[in-house]
Design a protein around this motif. Structure first.
Motif, PDB file in Angstrom:
ATOM      1  N   UNK B  46     -44.114 -20.624  -8.408  1.00 18.61           N
ATOM      2  CA  UNK B  46     -43.541 -19.229  -8.007  1.00 18.61           C
ATOM      3  C   UNK B  46     -43.030 -19.402  -6.868  1.00 18.61           C
ATOM      4  N   UNK B  47     -43.467 -20.379  -5.563  1.00 18.35           N
ATOM      5  CA  UNK B  47     -42.803 -20.559  -4.383  1.00 18.35           C
ATOM      6  C   UNK B  47     -41.649 -21.352  -4.708  1.00 18.35           C
ATOM      7  N   UNK B  51     -37.647 -20.245  -3.876  1.00 17.71           N
ATOM      8  CA  UNK B  51     -36.840 -21.044  -3.157  1.00 17.71           C
ATOM      9  C   UNK B  51     -35.403 -21.147  -3.727  1.00 17.71           C
ATOM     10  N   UNK B  52     -35.474 -21.532  -5.063  1.00 19.95           N
ATOM     11  CA  UNK B  52     -34.380 -21.520  -5.726  1.00 19.95           C
ATOM     12  C   UNK B  52     -33.417 -20.315  -5.639  1.00 19.95           C
ATOM     13  N   UNK B  53     -34.029 -19.064  -5.730  1.00 27.06           N
ATOM     14  CA  UNK B  53     -33.093 -17.722  -5.390  1.00 27.06           C
ATOM     15  C   UNK B  53     -32.604 -17.842  -3.802  1.00 27.06           C
ATOM     16  N   UNK B 111     -31.993 -18.303 -13.439  1.00 28.05           N
ATOM     17  CA  UNK B 111     -32.703 -18.898 -14.634  1.00 28.05           C
ATOM     18  C   UNK B 111     -34.103 -19.784 -14.135  1.00 28.05           C
ATOM     19  N   UNK B 112     -33.719 -20.757 -13.001  1.00 33.33           N
ATOM     20  CA  UNK B 112     -34.703 -21.347 -12.226  1.00 33.33           C
ATOM     21  C   UNK B 112     -35.680 -20.383 -11.666  1.00 33.33           C
ATOM     22  N   UNK B 113     -35.455 -19.181 -11.390  1.00 32.34           N
ATOM     23  CA  UNK B 113     -36.382 -18.333 -10.375  1.00 32.34           C
ATOM     24  C   UNK B 113     -36.918 -17.351 -11.542  1.00 32.34           C
TER      25      UNK B 113
END
Lengths: 606, 358
Positions: B46-47, B51-53, B111-113
């Protein structure tokens, strides 16, 4: 093929039950075990990497505060920094050795040497490389060449300083610069040994992948890591000998009075006897290796990323066949694009058109790979381990750096950005940072297999984010100073007032570079500490499908204590479901390669 | 702008450090005792997904900030005939790649988020789609084909040195660490030359027996008449150099043992180029920087910097030795009359030799 496997299996039974008695020397120093050799490559590569990165920091400090005294220069450079002010010759030497070390010693030997050695036998189901002895020789030649390269830093007139491309006549004529004497001789000797090491390694990888796959491991069931290492080795075998030839001819020109690359030279009041050679010939020979070298560096990183992204997305890699085809296409095209480094070298402009065409073609398989990675993430169940973050980071820098290649690969546009900082920004992002991310991703992912210990994930996260921010902070603004026409390899820009307004940005880049370099200490700490004090790793921490996770935690020469597992499926059966919507193995979202097809399961015809 | 960026970076680093300390705290929780503690759990996913976003948003801010903050870094409009074509192609290519950059980075990080791991979330087994693969092979093919075609036409045009009628033929001569220019004189033909003829006053190695060379003139500044095509012949006496004239979008390596060529038509005189709005602003900005720096230098007892006035320059752009960083030559583009006037003040090779003998 069948016989080889049968023989290997029998040998394996033997090996497993009556283990060789190993001394410290045969186990840790002159080891023929591919896993130990991989670790030797990794640690040598990391040490070389630390030296290379330190050199880049010294250069950046000089560029940020040109010709200012600095205690660090005084301490580290000694007589090359009289009064703490860096000498222009040593600046060029730093440029040269930084490039050489990072490209060859870290990203070729450290990345491909480590992971090809470690993963090829483990992932294809072999007890070791085809020739453990040659593999050992390969490492020790690499060690020798590293030692010679480092020793060249300490010679009287300084190390080679003609740029990592060592274009003659600058590199050939000792009078042209101090570094072209003993320093360049050592550079050439070191690289000749390095090439021998690389060839022995590559031939071993190729033979092993072709001959020693376990039963059921067809080429189309190979994990993409192995495809990448395999093709990388082939490119290496094709292109490194050409660099060897170039180095040999250069040695002849330097020491035996031949004129392959030299003609009509007047230097320090004297006409040299050389007549009839051409530096452009050297450029052709150099870049015939030099460009494939970019992919020798990058493909293993992309292979590692493919494996890690699929595992951590809990999804099959999207478009396996397209990925393999892209690797093959990139490998083929990489050998016919070298001229894009030479658009303004004075070669026939018609050749420039041809190389523009082939160069922009290579963007197509590269784009396919990037899109396939993104699609693999789509609708996944992403396990954001540090290795996964570095893999996503790699895709990001690969896109950012790759796109600017469209400007540089276009002969017209190259005219005005050639050899500026725009080029520096481009290749650092697309091959430097991307390949380093691949290296880190690989270390975080396979550390449990290498050392039977876990690395600390929180330090891994910290390492990733600081590096990711720092890398873009260094290299994104750098495109803009390149667009201003700032040449690379300048000791200082103060002789051109036109560049005065770029000084702030150069300082900003330096701050980022220092911060990013410091962030790597987190990795060093984590790496060393985890080897000794890390938590004991479970057998398959990332719930991965590939064979290396089936060996159990005994670290033996021969890999599997019992018989080698047979393979019944490709490596990417993650989250595969039967018609009823239940996972193939109930309650488990992955099906390792050695598990036979289950009742009612359809084999993927990928 | 730079100050803003520094603050932004400092802020990002502080946030990163703060998050790290938070993570380290979390890492100490009892569930982390086993090895599973080192494998990403739902809280980590989740964290890190968030962070990716944040990261991609910060990246967009940085990219936009760079384009705005550094817009005067881009070279001003080209001062040569082919340069405007070059600039249009560069602009188009930059726009195309920035669009692709924005879209792909958005997808990658989004997508990573969006698909960050959660317990019970089922990944979609999705291994292949020929149509998708075809689409994203075809799009780059089409776009690149367009760019390649335009690039190749321009390239062939730029690199054709024989296209001009009655061009001015000039030799640019490189050595460690400087440049010289040789004008071909009234016959517009350069005399033969080779390093083996270098002797005394004959610093460029002009063949004294070649009649074409008698009226050649050697100068230390490159003067060019405006709007007349120039064909450059490049020659080096020692190592590789590269003659880079960024404001004319011109560059060619200078190779010992061979003559390399490049041609362009300068279209803006030095005077006109200096007085463009872009250049006056840029130069006043630079002079402000130099004044500040001079104050510091004077306070330290050093000599102040001279104020800067823009002149076209040619610089060496291929590593060539210790003083590579200061191998430059002034270029002056002027009217035909001024050019002729200047040329009259230069001495011919014949006179140079005669003077040397006396």
């Amino acid at each position: 093929m069948g016989q080889v496997i049968a023989a290997a299996t029998e040998h394996g039974h033997d090996d497993g039950h009556h283990h060789h008695k190993e001394t410290f020397v045969t186990k840790y120093i002159f080891s023929t075990d591919h896993k130990m050799i991989a670790k030797q490559y990794l640690i040598t590569g990391l040490i070389m990497g630390a030296i290379g990165i330190l050199m880049s920091v010294l250069m950046r400090m000089q560029i940020a505060n040109p010709e200012q005294p600095n205690v660090i220069f005084e301490a580290l450079l000694g007589k090359w920094a009289p009064g703490g002010v860096m000498d222009p010759n040593i600046y060029l030497a730093l440029v040269t050795i930084h490039g050489t070390i990072m490209v060859f010693f870290v990203l070729t030997a450290g990345l491909s040497g480590t992971f090809s050695n470690f993963l090829i036998p483990l992932q294809i189901g072999a007890r070791d490389m085809a020739s453990g002895f040659l593999n050992m020789v390969s490492y020790w030649l690499f060690f020798l060449s590293s030692a010679i390269m480092i020793s060249s830093l300490f010679v009287e007139l300084g190390p080679a300083a003609a740029g990592w491309t060592i274009y003659p006549p600058l590199s050939a004529v000792a009078k042209a610069m101090p570094g072209s004497g003993m320093g360049m001789t050592l550079w050439l000797v070191s690289m000749a040994i390095f090439i021998a090491s690389s060839l022995l390694g590559s031939l071993n990888y190729v033979v092993t992948v072709i001959n020693m796959r376990t039963k059921g491991m067809s080429m189309t069931r190979l994990p993409l890591t192995i495809w990448a290492f395999f093709v990388t080795a082939i490119i290496g075998v094709v292109s490194f000998p050409v660099l060897f030839a170039a180095a040999l001819l250069l040695i002849m020109d330097r020491s035996f009075g031949t004129s392959f690359f030299l003609s009509d030279i007047y230097i320090k009041g004297e006409v040299l006897a050389h007549q009839g050679g051409s530096p452009v010939l050297f450029e052709h020979l150099f870049w015939f290796l030099g460009h494939p070298e970019v992919y020798i560096v990058l493909l293993p990183a992309l292979g590692i990323t493919s494996e890690i992204i699929a595992t951590n997305s809990r999804k099959p890699i999207f478009g396996y066949r397209a990925m393999v085809a892209s690797i093959l296409a990139i490998a083929f095209l990489s050998t016919i694009v070298w001229g894009h480094h030479m658009f303004v070298s004075g070669m026939n402009p018609f050749l420039g058109s041809v190389f523009t065409f082939t160069t922009l073609l290579i963007a197509i398989p590269s784009a396919v790979k990037a899109f396939n990675y993104i699609t693999t993430l789509w609708k996944g169940n992403l396990q954001l381990n540090p290795a996964m973050l570095f893999s996503i980071g790699l895709v990001s820098t690969f896109i950012t750096g790759g796109l600017t290649g469209i400007i540089l690969g276009d002969s017209t546009l190259d005219i005005n950005v050639h050899d500026t900082y725009f080029v520096v920004a481009h290749f650092h992002l697309v091959m430097g940072i991307s390949a380093l991310y691949g290296l880190f991703a690989g270390v975080y992912h396979w550390f449990p297999k290498m050392f039977n210990k876990m690395m600390n994930k929180n330090l891994g996260y910290a390492h990733f984010w600081l590096t990711a921010i720092g890398a873009y902070g260094v290299f994104f603004p750098m495109h803009f100073i390149g667009m201003a026409g700032l040449p690379r390899r300048y000791y200082t820009n103060t002789n051109f007032p036109y560049f005065d307004d770029l000084a702030d940005t150069n300082q900003l880049i330096t701050y980022f570079a220092i911060a990013t370099a410091l962030a790597q200490l987190i990795f060093v700490y984590n790496f060393v500490k985890s080897i000794f004090y890390g938590k004991k790793a479970p057998a398959n921490p990332w719930k991965s499908n590939t064979l290396e996770w089936t060996t159990g935690d005994k670290h033996i020469h021969g890999n599997w204590d019992g018989p080698i597992p047979h393979v019944h499926r490709w490596a990417y059966d993650y989250s595969k479901v039967n018609d009823n919507g239940e996972y193939v193995i109930p309650g488990q979202d992955y099906t390792p390669q050695h598990i036979p097809l289950q009742d009612g399961e359809e084999e993927m015809n990928h | 702008m730079t100050a803003f960026l520094i603050i932004l970076i400092a802020a990002l680093f502080v946030i990163a450090l703060w998050q790290i300390s938070k993570i380290v705290q979390l890492g100490k929780s009892p569930e982390a005792n086993g090895a599973d503690g080192e494998i990403a759990n739902d809280a980590d996913n989740d964290r890190q997904g968030k962070f990716m976003l944040y990261f991609v948003i910060a990246m967009y801010v940085m990219m936009i900030a760079c384009f705005i903050g550094y817009q005067d870094y881009f070279l001003p409009d080209a001062a040569s005939a082919h340069g405007s074509e070059y600039d249009s192609l560069l602009l188009l290519t930059t726009v195309v790649i920035m669009i692709v950059q924005f879209l792909t980075q958005a997808l990658l990080h989004w997508f990573s988020y969006k698909y960050r791991g959660r317990k019970g979330q089922k990944a979609l087994f999705y291994a292949d789609n020929d149509r998708l693969e075809f689409i994203w092979t075809a799009i780059p093919v089409v776009v690149l084909a367009g760019l390649i075609l335009w690039g190749l036409f321009s390239w062939n045009d730029i690199m054709d040195v024989d296209k001009h009628e009655d061009p001015l033929v000039v030799e640019v001569y490189a050595y460690q660490f400087g440049w010289k220019v040789r004008y071909s004189g009234s016959d517009n033909t350069l005399g033969d030359a080779n390093v083996r003829f270098i002797e005394g006053a004959n610093v460029l190695g002009i063949d004294p027996t070649d009649a074409d060379g008698k009226d050649d003139m050697v100068a230390t500044e490159l003067h060019l008449p405006v709007n007349r095509p120039v064909v450059f012949n490049f020659r080096s006496q020692d190592v590789l150099h590269s003659a880079y004239m960024p404001h004319f979008r011109a560059q060619m390596n200078v190779v010992p043992g061979m003559v390399t060529k490049f041609s362009f038509t300068p279209t803006v005189t030095s005077e006109d180029y200096k007085s463009t709005e872009f250049m006056t602003e840029k130069v006043s900005k630079i002079n402000e920087i130099r004044r500040q720096k001079s104050k510091e230098l004077e306070a330290a007892g050093d000599v102040a910097l001279d104020p800067y006035e823009f002149e076209y320059y040619l610089l060496c752009n291929k590593i060539c030795g210790a003083s590579h960083y200061n191998m430059q030559m002034k270029i002056v583009v002027e009217s035909e009359e001024d050019y002729n006037k200047w040329l009259e003040t230069q001495t011919t090779f014949e006179t140079t030799l005669a003077n040397a003998e006396n």
